[in-house]
Design a protein around this motif. Structure first.
Motif, short mmCIF file in Angstrom:
data_model
loop_
_atom_site.label_atom_id
_atom_site.label_comp_id
_atom_site.label_asym_id
_atom_site.label_seq_id
_atom_site.Cartn_x
_atom_site.Cartn_y
_atom_site.Cartn_z
N ALA A 77 0.87 -1.18 0.00
CA ALA A 77 0.00 0.00 0.00
C ALA A 77 0.90 1.23 0.00
O ALA A 77 1.93 1.25 0.67
N LEU A 78 0.53 2.22 -0.77
CA LEU A 78 1.27 3.48 -0.80
C LEU A 78 0.57 4.46 0.13
O LEU A 78 -0.65 4.59 0.12
N GLN A 79 1.36 5.14 0.94
CA GLN A 79 0.80 6.03 1.95
C GLN A 79 0.53 7.42 1.40
O GLN A 79 1.29 7.96 0.61
N THR A 80 -0.58 7.99 1.86
CA THR A 80 -0.95 9.37 1.56
C THR A 80 -1.67 9.92 2.79
O THR A 80 -1.57 9.35 3.86
N THR A 81 -2.36 11.02 2.64
CA THR A 81 -3.15 11.60 3.73
C THR A 81 -4.63 11.46 3.39
O THR A 81 -4.98 11.13 2.24
N ARG A 82 -5.49 11.74 4.33
CA ARG A 82 -6.94 11.68 4.06
C ARG A 82 -7.28 12.66 2.95
O ARG A 82 -8.04 12.34 2.03
N GLU A 83 -6.73 13.87 2.99
CA GLU A 83 -6.97 14.85 1.92
C GLU A 83 -6.34 14.37 0.62
O GLU A 83 -6.87 14.62 -0.46
N SER A 106 -8.60 -0.26 8.78
CA SER A 106 -8.30 -0.67 10.15
C SER A 106 -7.71 0.45 11.00
O SER A 106 -7.99 0.51 12.19
N ALA A 107 -6.92 1.31 10.42
CA ALA A 107 -6.31 2.40 11.18
C ALA A 107 -6.21 3.65 10.31
O ALA A 107 -5.18 4.30 10.25
N GLY A 108 -7.28 3.97 9.60
CA GLY A 108 -7.28 5.13 8.72
C GLY A 108 -8.30 4.95 7.62
O GLY A 108 -9.39 4.43 7.85
N HIS A 109 -7.94 5.39 6.42
CA HIS A 109 -8.82 5.30 5.24
C HIS A 109 -8.01 4.77 4.07
O HIS A 109 -6.80 4.94 4.00
N ALA A 110 -8.71 4.13 3.11
CA ALA A 110 -8.02 3.53 1.98
C ALA A 110 -8.87 3.61 0.72
O ALA A 110 -10.08 3.81 0.78
N ALA A 125 -4.31 6.08 3.93
CA ALA A 125 -4.10 7.28 4.75
C ALA A 125 -4.24 6.86 6.21
O ALA A 125 -5.34 6.62 6.70
N PRO A 126 -3.11 6.73 6.93
CA PRO A 126 -3.20 6.32 8.33
C PRO A 126 -3.91 7.38 9.16
O PRO A 126 -3.94 8.56 8.81
N GLU A 127 -4.48 6.92 10.26
CA GLU A 127 -5.14 7.81 11.20
C GLU A 127 -4.13 8.85 11.66
O GLU A 127 -3.02 8.49 12.09
N GLU A 128 -4.48 10.13 11.56
CA GLU A 128 -3.54 11.17 11.98
C GLU A 128 -3.38 11.20 13.48
O GLU A 128 -2.34 11.56 14.00
N ASP A 129 -4.43 10.82 14.21
CA ASP A 129 -4.39 10.78 15.66
C ASP A 129 -4.60 9.34 16.10
O ASP A 129 -5.74 8.89 16.19
N PRO A 130 -3.51 8.60 16.35
CA PRO A 130 -3.66 7.19 16.71
C PRO A 130 -4.55 6.99 17.93
O PRO A 130 -5.18 5.96 18.08
N ALA A 131 -4.65 7.99 18.80
CA ALA A 131 -5.51 7.87 19.98
C ALA A 131 -6.98 7.84 19.59
O ALA A 131 -7.83 7.44 20.38
N ALA A 132 -7.29 8.23 18.34
CA ALA A 132 -8.69 8.24 17.89
C ALA A 132 -9.20 6.82 17.67
O ALA A 132 -10.40 6.61 17.59
N GLN A 133 -8.30 5.85 17.58
CA GLN A 133 -8.71 4.46 17.43
C GLN A 133 -9.27 3.97 18.75
O GLN A 133 -8.71 4.20 19.80
N ASP A 134 -10.39 3.28 18.70
CA ASP A 134 -11.02 2.80 19.94
C ASP A 134 -10.45 1.47 20.41
O ASP A 134 -10.85 0.96 21.45
#
Length: 147
Positions: A77-83, A106-110, A125-134
């Motif tokens: 997977a190639l990484q980017t941001t949500r935007e 699982s930990a962001g958006h794809a 796009a990995p979660e920018e705030d890892p603490a946001a994961q429940d």
């Protein structure tokens, strides 16, 4: 010196048709050719590219048997941001390349799309705030993009 890994050097993608895949990958990812690899018979069957925005090379290697075996897989997977996923959606739409919608992963958006050989490419796009994961365990299934 410790035996350690310092990063990823390259990603290699097996393709059926080097010339056709070269043109497609160059257009989609704006690759810059680094080098060509000739087999013992003098035929170019491999190419390495710089992948703009990433500290990794992308290599294409012509081998129809392996390309067919990997069809439908997403080996990386190639990484980017949500935007960035929104920008990729617009870019792929402009090129007429079908893709999945942006999904919660699982930990962001794809988002997924297929290369000319049917290899599933994933932009993540990995979660920018890892603490946001429940912390809840999740099962995510993805399939080939529509189209």
């Amino acid at each position: 010196m410790d035996a350690a890994v310092s990063g990823v050097h390259h990603l290699k993608i097996w393709v059926n048709d080097l010339a056709g895949s070269h043109a497609w990958y160059e257009q989609v990812f704006r690759l810059r050719l680094r080098t060509k690899f000739e087999d013992g018979d003098g035929v170019v069957r491999g190419m390495a590219f710089d992948l703009p925005g990433a500290d990794v090379q992308l290599a294409l290697r012509e081998n129809p048997v392996l390309a067919a075996a990997l069809s439908g897989a997403d080996p990386f997977a190639l990484q980017t941001t949500r935007e960035g996923l929104d920008a990729w959606t617009a870019h792929l739409d402009a090129l007429g390349i079908p893709h999945s919608p942006v999904i919660r992963a699982s930990a962001g958006h794809a988002m997924d799309f297929l290369d000319p050989d049917g290899l599933q490419l994933r932009l993540y796009a990995p979660e920018e705030d890892p603490a946001a994961q429940d912390g809840a365990e999740r099962l995510y299934r993805s399939g080939p993009p529509p189209g």
